[in-house]
Design a protein around this motif. Sequence first.
Motif, PDB file in Angstrom:
ATOM      1  N   ARG A 179       5.112   5.363   3.328  1.00 32.35           N
ATOM      2  CA  ARG A 179       5.518   5.846   2.006  1.00 32.35           C
ATOM      3  C   ARG A 179       6.415   7.072   2.145  1.00 32.35           C
ATOM      4  O   ARG A 179       7.426   7.208   1.440  1.00 32.35           O
ATOM      5  CB  ARG A 179       4.279   6.160   1.167  1.00 32.35           C
ATOM      6  N   THR A 209      -5.760  -3.189  -0.633  1.00 32.45           N
ATOM      7  CA  THR A 209      -5.867  -2.738   0.763  1.00 32.45           C
ATOM      8  C   THR A 209      -7.042  -3.399   1.461  1.00 32.45           C
ATOM      9  O   THR A 209      -6.933  -3.835   2.615  1.00 32.45           O
ATOM     10  CB  THR A 209      -5.996  -1.211   0.817  1.00 32.45           C
ATOM     11  N   GLU A 222       0.036   3.302   5.730  1.00 31.45           N
ATOM     12  CA  GLU A 222       0.858   3.169   4.529  1.00 31.45           C
ATOM     13  C   GLU A 222       1.329   4.526   4.020  1.00 31.45           C
ATOM     14  O   GLU A 222       2.432   4.640   3.480  1.00 31.45           O
ATOM     15  CB  GLU A 222       0.078   2.433   3.439  1.00 31.45           C
ATOM     16  N   GLU A 223       0.521   5.563   4.199  1.00 30.91           N
ATOM     17  CA  GLU A 223       0.948   6.902   3.806  1.00 30.91           C
ATOM     18  C   GLU A 223       2.174   7.327   4.602  1.00 30.91           C
ATOM     19  O   GLU A 223       3.118   7.914   4.065  1.00 30.91           O
ATOM     20  CB  GLU A 223      -0.197   7.903   4.000  1.00 30.91           C
ATOM     21  N   LEU A 242     -10.154   2.961  -1.507  1.00 30.74           N
ATOM     22  CA  LEU A 242      -9.152   2.121  -0.844  1.00 30.74           C
ATOM     23  C   LEU A 242      -8.542   1.112  -1.804  1.00 30.74           C
ATOM     24  O   LEU A 242      -7.339   0.840  -1.751  1.00 30.74           O
ATOM     25  CB  LEU A 242      -9.799   1.384   0.332  1.00 30.74           C
ATOM     26  N   ALA A 289      -9.380  -1.099   6.939  1.00 31.63           N
ATOM     27  CA  ALA A 289      -8.744  -0.730   5.676  1.00 31.63           C
ATOM     28  C   ALA A 289      -8.300   0.726   5.679  1.00 31.63           C
ATOM     29  O   ALA A 289      -7.210   1.059   5.181  1.00 31.63           O
ATOM     30  CB  ALA A 289      -9.694  -0.995   4.519  1.00 31.63           C
ATOM     31  N   GLU A 290      -9.120   1.609   6.234  1.00 25.98           N
ATOM     32  CA  GLU A 290      -8.744   3.025   6.270  1.00 25.98           C
ATOM     33  C   GLU A 290      -7.592   3.259   7.232  1.00 25.98           C
ATOM     34  O   GLU A 290      -6.719   4.095   6.968  1.00 25.98           O
ATOM     35  CB  GLU A 290      -9.969   3.873   6.610  1.00 25.98           C
ATOM     36  N   ARG A 316      -5.248   1.030   7.769  1.00 24.07           N
ATOM     37  CA  ARG A 316      -4.102   0.508   7.025  1.00 24.07           C
ATOM     38  C   ARG A 316      -3.620   1.513   5.986  1.00 24.07           C
ATOM     39  O   ARG A 316      -2.414   1.750   5.830  1.00 24.07           O
ATOM     40  CB  ARG A 316      -4.481  -0.808   6.356  1.00 24.07           C
ATOM     41  N   ALA A 317      -4.558   2.129   5.273  1.00 25.28           N
ATOM     42  CA  ALA A 317      -4.196   3.110   4.246  1.00 25.28           C
ATOM     43  C   ALA A 317      -3.472   4.301   4.859  1.00 25.28           C
ATOM     44  O   ALA A 317      -2.501   4.816   4.289  1.00 25.28           O
ATOM     45  CB  ALA A 317      -5.441   3.561   3.495  1.00 25.28           C
ATOM     46  N   GLU A 350      -6.168  -7.063   2.219  1.00 21.95           N
ATOM     47  CA  GLU A 350      -5.265  -7.175   3.369  1.00 21.95           C
ATOM     48  C   GLU A 350      -6.003  -6.899   4.674  1.00 21.95           C
ATOM     49  O   GLU A 350      -5.790  -7.585   5.681  1.00 21.95           O
ATOM     50  CB  GLU A 350      -4.094  -6.202   3.203  1.00 21.95           C
ATOM     51  N   ALA A 351      -6.876  -5.892   4.664  1.00 21.23           N
ATOM     52  CA  ALA A 351      -7.610  -5.534   5.882  1.00 21.23           C
ATOM     53  C   ALA A 351      -8.576  -6.632   6.315  1.00 21.23           C
ATOM     54  O   ALA A 351      -8.893  -6.761   7.504  1.00 21.23           O
ATOM     55  CB  ALA A 351      -8.378  -4.232   5.660  1.00 21.23           C
ATOM     56  N   ARG A 399      -6.511 -11.028   4.373  1.00 24.16           N
ATOM     57  CA  ARG A 399      -6.024 -11.649   3.142  1.00 24.16           C
ATOM     58  C   ARG A 399      -6.980 -12.731   2.631  1.00 24.16           C
ATOM     59  O   ARG A 399      -6.574 -13.804   2.215  1.00 24.16           O
ATOM     60  CB  ARG A 399      -4.617 -12.216   3.331  1.00 24.16           C
TER      61      ARG A 399
END
Length: 232
Positions: free
Chosen positions: A197, A27, A193-194, A23, A186-187, A189-190, A30-31, A34
């Motif tokens: 993107r 990331t 983000e994909e 991660l 976090a996962e 969020r990732a 942020e998860a 911050r």
Amino acid sequence: MIGVAVKNKPALPEGAAARLAKLGSATVHEAMGRVGLLKPYMRPIYPGASIAGAAVTVLAQPGDNWMLHVAVELCSPGDVLVVACTTDNSDGMFGDLLATSLQSRGVVGLIIDAGVRDIATLQEMGFPVWSKAVNPRGTVKATLGSVNIPVVCAGGLVTPGDAVVADDDGVVIVPNAQIAAVLVKAEKRASEEEGKRARLASGELGLDIYKMRPKLEEAGLKYYDSLNDVPR
């Protein structure tokens, strides 16, 4: 708390280190809302390393690496050594010999709020370090510190067994009790983000993806066809 060496620390949840390393620090930070970042002067000695592991903490005296040698014995495979000093210091407290010793114990990297040396050899060894400075000035072994106590390293509280996530962006600390919850966030969020993107790559604008236009208008942003149209 000086002259203390604690043998045991909490373990990370099974598989957490690999997931956190994948991660990355940004990331995870942020998860967590911050929080958790160490100061940005903590930089990797070479690019491309990405690690995560359980913190073994050291409180060292300035210009003295005695307690780093004590800490080696208390490290386990997958650990990350985190070194704080009792006061500001940038001496070269760590080099290739200590790295060799840590590698033999399965330690995956070092975070040190001081200096490091033998950079070329450390890179050849593949032993990643995040440090405050690169400094060939050596140290002594004369004054006690402690191992595996809570420390403040580069402005962040680190407790033994906390997760350390470090890469080219920086270093973030995840309290041990929060690791499972942070991984879920976090996962997620990732994954999101994909999707973003892919939309950005197709030409869609962040202005529309993040629904910025109404807020920009409310804040008073106005568009004009040319500079000549702007009221003077």
